[in-house]
Design a protein around this motif. Structure first.
Motif, PDB file in Angstrom:
ATOM      1  N   ASP A 107       8.421   6.412  -0.791  1.00  0.00           N
ATOM      2  CA  ASP A 107       9.300   6.874  -1.861  1.00  0.00           C
ATOM      3  C   ASP A 107      10.035   5.722  -2.526  1.00  0.00           C
ATOM      4  OD1 ASP A 107       8.520   9.455  -1.295  1.00  0.00           O
ATOM      5  OD2 ASP A 107      10.348   9.980  -0.198  1.00  0.00           O
ATOM      6  N   GLU A 108      10.316   4.682  -1.752  1.00  0.00           N
ATOM      7  CA  GLU A 108      11.037   3.534  -2.289  1.00  0.00           C
ATOM      8  C   GLU A 108      10.090   2.438  -2.773  1.00  0.00           C
ATOM      9  OE1 GLU A 108      13.789   2.296   0.724  1.00  0.00           O
ATOM     10  OE2 GLU A 108      14.811   4.232   0.730  1.00  0.00           O
ATOM     11  N   GLY A 109       8.800   2.717  -2.741  1.00  0.00           N
ATOM     12  CA  GLY A 109       7.824   1.745  -3.224  1.00  0.00           C
ATOM     13  C   GLY A 109       7.582   0.581  -2.280  1.00  0.00           C
ATOM     14  N   ARG A 110       8.062   0.704  -1.051  1.00  0.00           N
ATOM     15  CA  ARG A 110       7.831  -0.341  -0.049  1.00  0.00           C
ATOM     16  C   ARG A 110       6.746   0.127   0.908  1.00  0.00           C
ATOM     17  NH1 ARG A 110      13.510  -1.072   2.685  1.00  0.00           N
ATOM     18  NH2 ARG A 110      13.166   1.136   2.818  1.00  0.00           N
ATOM     19  N   SER A 111       6.186  -0.814   1.597  1.00  0.00           N
ATOM     20  CA  SER A 111       5.195  -0.424   2.601  1.00  0.00           C
ATOM     21  C   SER A 111       5.633  -0.944   3.959  1.00  0.00           C
ATOM     22  CB  SER A 111       3.809  -0.965   2.246  1.00  0.00           C
ATOM     23  OG  SER A 111       3.816  -2.366   2.261  1.00  0.00           O
ATOM     24  N   ALA A 112       5.974  -0.038   4.825  1.00  0.00           N
ATOM     25  CA  ALA A 112       6.291  -0.392   6.209  1.00  0.00           C
ATOM     26  C   ALA A 112       5.066  -0.075   7.029  1.00  0.00           C
ATOM     27  CB  ALA A 112       7.475   0.408   6.713  1.00  0.00           C
ATOM     28  N   ASP A 113       4.780  -0.915   7.970  1.00  0.00           N
ATOM     29  CA  ASP A 113       3.631  -0.690   8.830  1.00  0.00           C
ATOM     30  C   ASP A 113       4.003   0.384   9.857  1.00  0.00           C
ATOM     31  OD1 ASP A 113       1.551  -0.726  10.627  1.00  0.00           O
ATOM     32  OD2 ASP A 113       1.428  -2.918  10.699  1.00  0.00           O
ATOM     33  N   PRO A 114       3.395   1.570   9.766  1.00  0.00           N
ATOM     34  CA  PRO A 114       3.751   2.628  10.707  1.00  0.00           C
ATOM     35  C   PRO A 114       3.471   2.253  12.163  1.00  0.00           C
ATOM     36  CG  PRO A 114       1.945   3.324   9.271  1.00  0.00           C
ATOM     37  CD  PRO A 114       2.415   2.003   8.790  1.00  0.00           C
ATOM     38  N   LEU A 115       2.470   1.423  12.389  1.00  0.00           N
ATOM     39  CA  LEU A 115       2.217   0.972  13.763  1.00  0.00           C
ATOM     40  C   LEU A 115       3.370   0.123  14.278  1.00  0.00           C
ATOM     41  CD1 LEU A 115      -1.578   0.139  13.647  1.00  0.00           C
ATOM     42  CD2 LEU A 115      -0.471   1.741  15.208  1.00  0.00           C
ATOM     43  N   ALA A 116       3.929  -0.710  13.421  1.00  0.00           N
ATOM     44  CA  ALA A 116       5.078  -1.533  13.816  1.00  0.00           C
ATOM     45  C   ALA A 116       6.278  -0.640  14.139  1.00  0.00           C
ATOM     46  CB  ALA A 116       5.416  -2.544  12.729  1.00  0.00           C
ATOM     47  N   VAL A 117       6.467   0.405  13.332  1.00  0.00           N
ATOM     48  CA  VAL A 117       7.556   1.357  13.589  1.00  0.00           C
ATOM     49  C   VAL A 117       7.326   2.054  14.926  1.00  0.00           C
ATOM     50  CG1 VAL A 117       8.690   3.476  12.770  1.00  0.00           C
ATOM     51  CG2 VAL A 117       8.034   1.688  11.130  1.00  0.00           C
ATOM     52  N   LEU A 118       6.094   2.486  15.174  1.00  0.00           N
ATOM     53  CA  LEU A 118       5.758   3.148  16.431  1.00  0.00           C
ATOM     54  C   LEU A 118       6.025   2.227  17.624  1.00  0.00           C
ATOM     55  CD1 LEU A 118       4.547   5.579  17.957  1.00  0.00           C
ATOM     56  CD2 LEU A 118       2.313   4.501  17.654  1.00  0.00           C
ATOM     57  N   LEU A 119       5.598   0.980  17.523  1.00  0.00           N
ATOM     58  CA  LEU A 119       5.814   0.042  18.617  1.00  0.00           C
ATOM     59  C   LEU A 119       7.306  -0.182  18.861  1.00  0.00           C
ATOM     60  CD1 LEU A 119       3.043  -2.664  18.105  1.00  0.00           C
ATOM     61  CD2 LEU A 119       3.068  -0.747  19.699  1.00  0.00           C
TER      62      LEU A 119
END
Length: 185
Positions: free
Chosen positions: A81-93
């Motif tokens: 939504d904010e036009g950024r890309s966070a790595d969902p795997l990094a968030v999961l880890l």
């Protein structure tokens, strides 16, 4: 006080007791004493000990799996939504390796001794593995590569969960960065 207690109060105490004292402590009498109520309050909310155990395992799944998946998905949506890309795997880890996993150990110990707990663990493990695989596929890996790498990541989580040796934050982050590099590229 007993009529003020909810089934959720009992389940919350059950999770704390499980993490602290193990599955053998999940009995109506000692839990009722800990809450300062009679066993009748326990049986008001649960038909029997098996129903209580099922509620504890269900709550464990919610807390240890579904809430984490929801947090990863929320982070993905928020960043999109904010036009950024966070790595969902990094968030999961970060979420899964970012805390002590006493409850994880306790549930797995219970599963080694109880068929219903074992079935719950098998279902949770399948859900987790499938979710990790889906994240790897979203990262662009083929199914043939995503499944074994998901399994490797899953095994790494168990090594961490069963280890009592915590790393300093910077060293742990370096290890997670390397793990992410290995499985996601």
């Amino acid at each position: 006080m007993a009529d003020q207690l909810s089934a959720q109060d009992w389940v919350d105490l059950g999770l704390k007791t499980l993490a602290k004292s193990g599955f053998t402590a999940l009995k109506a009498d000692p839990l009722a004493k800990a809450m300062g109520v009679s066993r009748g309050s326990f049986y008001w909310h649960f038909a029997d000990l098996a129903a209580f155990h099922a509620a504890i395992l269900s709550r464990w799944r919610e807390v240890a799996t579904e809430q984490i998946i929801a947090a990863v998905e929320a982070a993905k949506s928020e960043n999109e939504d904010e036009g950024r890309s966070a790595d969902p795997l990094a968030v999961l880890l970060k979420l899964t390796f970012g805390s002590k996993l006493v409850l994880e150990k306790a549930v797995r110990s219970w599963a080694a001794n109880d068929a219903r707990a074992r079935a719950a663990v098998v279902a949770v493990d399948r859900r987790r593995l499938d979710y990790i695989e889906s994240l790897l596929k979203q990262a662009g890996l083929t199914e043939e590569v995503a499944r074994p790498r998901a399994q490797i990541l899953f095994w790494a989580f168990f090594g961490f969960a069963l280890s009592d040796q915590m790393l300093p934050a910077d060293k742990q982050q370096a290890a997670l960065d390397e793990l992410l590099r290995i499985v996601a590229r």
